[in-house]
Scaffold this active site. Structure first.
Site, PDB file in Angstrom:
ATOM      1  N   SER A 132       5.714   0.055  -0.019  1.00  0.00           N
ATOM      2  CA  SER A 132       6.442  -1.623  -0.559  1.00  0.00           C
ATOM      3  C   SER A 132       5.382  -2.435  -1.597  1.00  0.00           C
ATOM      4  O   SER A 132       4.388  -2.215  -1.864  1.00  0.00           O
ATOM      5  CB  SER A 132       5.723  -2.065   1.292  1.00  0.00           C
ATOM      6  OG  SER A 132       5.854  -3.874   0.950  1.00  0.00           O
ATOM      7  N   TYR A 145      -0.269  -4.710   7.359  1.00  0.00           N
ATOM      8  CA  TYR A 145       0.526  -4.660   6.482  1.00  0.00           C
ATOM      9  C   TYR A 145       0.496  -4.206   5.076  1.00  0.00           C
ATOM     10  O   TYR A 145       1.094  -2.959   4.779  1.00  0.00           O
ATOM     11  CB  TYR A 145       1.989  -5.141   7.119  1.00  0.00           C
ATOM     12  CG  TYR A 145       3.337  -5.015   6.135  1.00  0.00           C
ATOM     13  CD1 TYR A 145       3.902  -3.633   6.889  1.00  0.00           C
ATOM     14  CD2 TYR A 145       3.377  -4.913   5.035  1.00  0.00           C
ATOM     15  CE1 TYR A 145       5.434  -3.198   6.810  1.00  0.00           C
ATOM     16  CE2 TYR A 145       4.631  -4.634   4.232  1.00  0.00           C
ATOM     17  CZ  TYR A 145       6.028  -3.953   4.628  1.00  0.00           C
ATOM     18  OH  TYR A 145       6.459  -3.085   4.187  1.00  0.00           O
TER      19      TYR A 145
END
Length: 272
Positions: A132, A145
């Site tokens: 990500s 995250y």
């Protein structure tokens, strides 16, 4: 010989688009998901749908064995399965964070352990880990995250050195925000079940409002853009190890390459 790829997290989003892309490029595809009965995608003689939960070593081993039995070899694995989390760290239960790392970090590690003997026996293979942009530029209310995706990114780069002499390459694909994946909707629902202290509420409201700001057309990546980049990472022979996709990802990476002072000024303007 037709090449074969195994994709985790194939039920929707990036995974479903990746299955579609590899099939269109003539590959055999092993589409894995926790519940194969939920598969309602493409049908093809070159497609095998199998159960795989990245938290369950037995299901991983079974899926890898099924892949080699059906197609005879395995050229690439795409670790796409992942979990999102949009929450205030202070009140996020440790059990949720444990599940996050079990899925986003330890899951790909388990899959890689299972496929390495196959790759070694056949003389090589390609591992593609979907991370990500939060691994490069941490974002608000996604600290845990981002930490999980950063861990996967660093692990991937370190592992690349260990496997290079065995003709096994490790690549990462780093998408930015993709509205069509439903990530924000899903993680917002999870966030709603984790109450935040009142002191955080003004900042939370500001960050949620930022999602309503429409960027220029084409600035954010689509699911198909990410899938195309995954395919490139699985086939590229230039030696590049990290593949970024999305204008926000590219801008964040460029900002990160500035001096520490300039980067701090940029991120403060973006998120403070």
């Amino acid at each position: 010989m037709t090449r074969t790829v195994l994709v985790t997290g194939s039920s929707s989003g990036f995974g479903r688009a990746t299955v579609r892309t590899f099939l269109a490029q003539g590959w055999n595809v092993v589409a894995t998901l926790r519940d194969p009965a939920a598969w309602d995608g493409e049908a093809s003689d070159r497609l095998l749908v199998r159960a795989l939960d990245v938290r369950d070593e037995s299901s991983i081993d079974t899926a890898v064995t099924a892949a080699t039995q059906r197609f005879g070899h395995l050229d690439a694995v795409v670790n796409n399965a992942g979990m999102g989390l949009f929450s205030v760290f202070e009140t996020t239960p440790q059990s949720v964070i444990d599940d996050l790392f079990q899925t986003n970090v330890y899951g790909p590690m388990r899959v890689i352990r299972a496929v390495l003997p196959v790759f070694q026996a056949q003389g090589g293979g390609r591992i593609v880990n979907v991370t990500s942009s939060s691994a490069t530029v941490p974002t608000p209310l996604q600290a845990a995250y981002g930490a999980s995706k950063a861990a996967l990114t660093v692990f991937s780069e370190g592992l690349e050195y260990e496997l290079a002499d065995q003709n096994i390459q490790v690549r990462t694909v780093e998408p930015g925000f993709v509205p069509t994946t439903g990530f924000f909707t899903q993680t917002s629902a999870r966030f709603a079940s984790i109450p935040a202290p009142e002191a955080y509420l003004p900042y939370i409201q500001k960050q949620i409002a930022a999602f309503d700001v429409q960027p220029p057309a084409g600035y954010l990546a689509t699911e198909d853009d990410v899938a195309a980049t995954v395919f490139t990472a699985a086939t590229d022979e230039s030696g590049l190890t990290r593949f970024r996709v999305g204008g926000d990802t590219l801008d964040g990476a460029a900002a990160r390459r500035q001096s520490d002072a300039d980067y701090d000024a940029w991120r403060t303007a973006q998120f403070a």
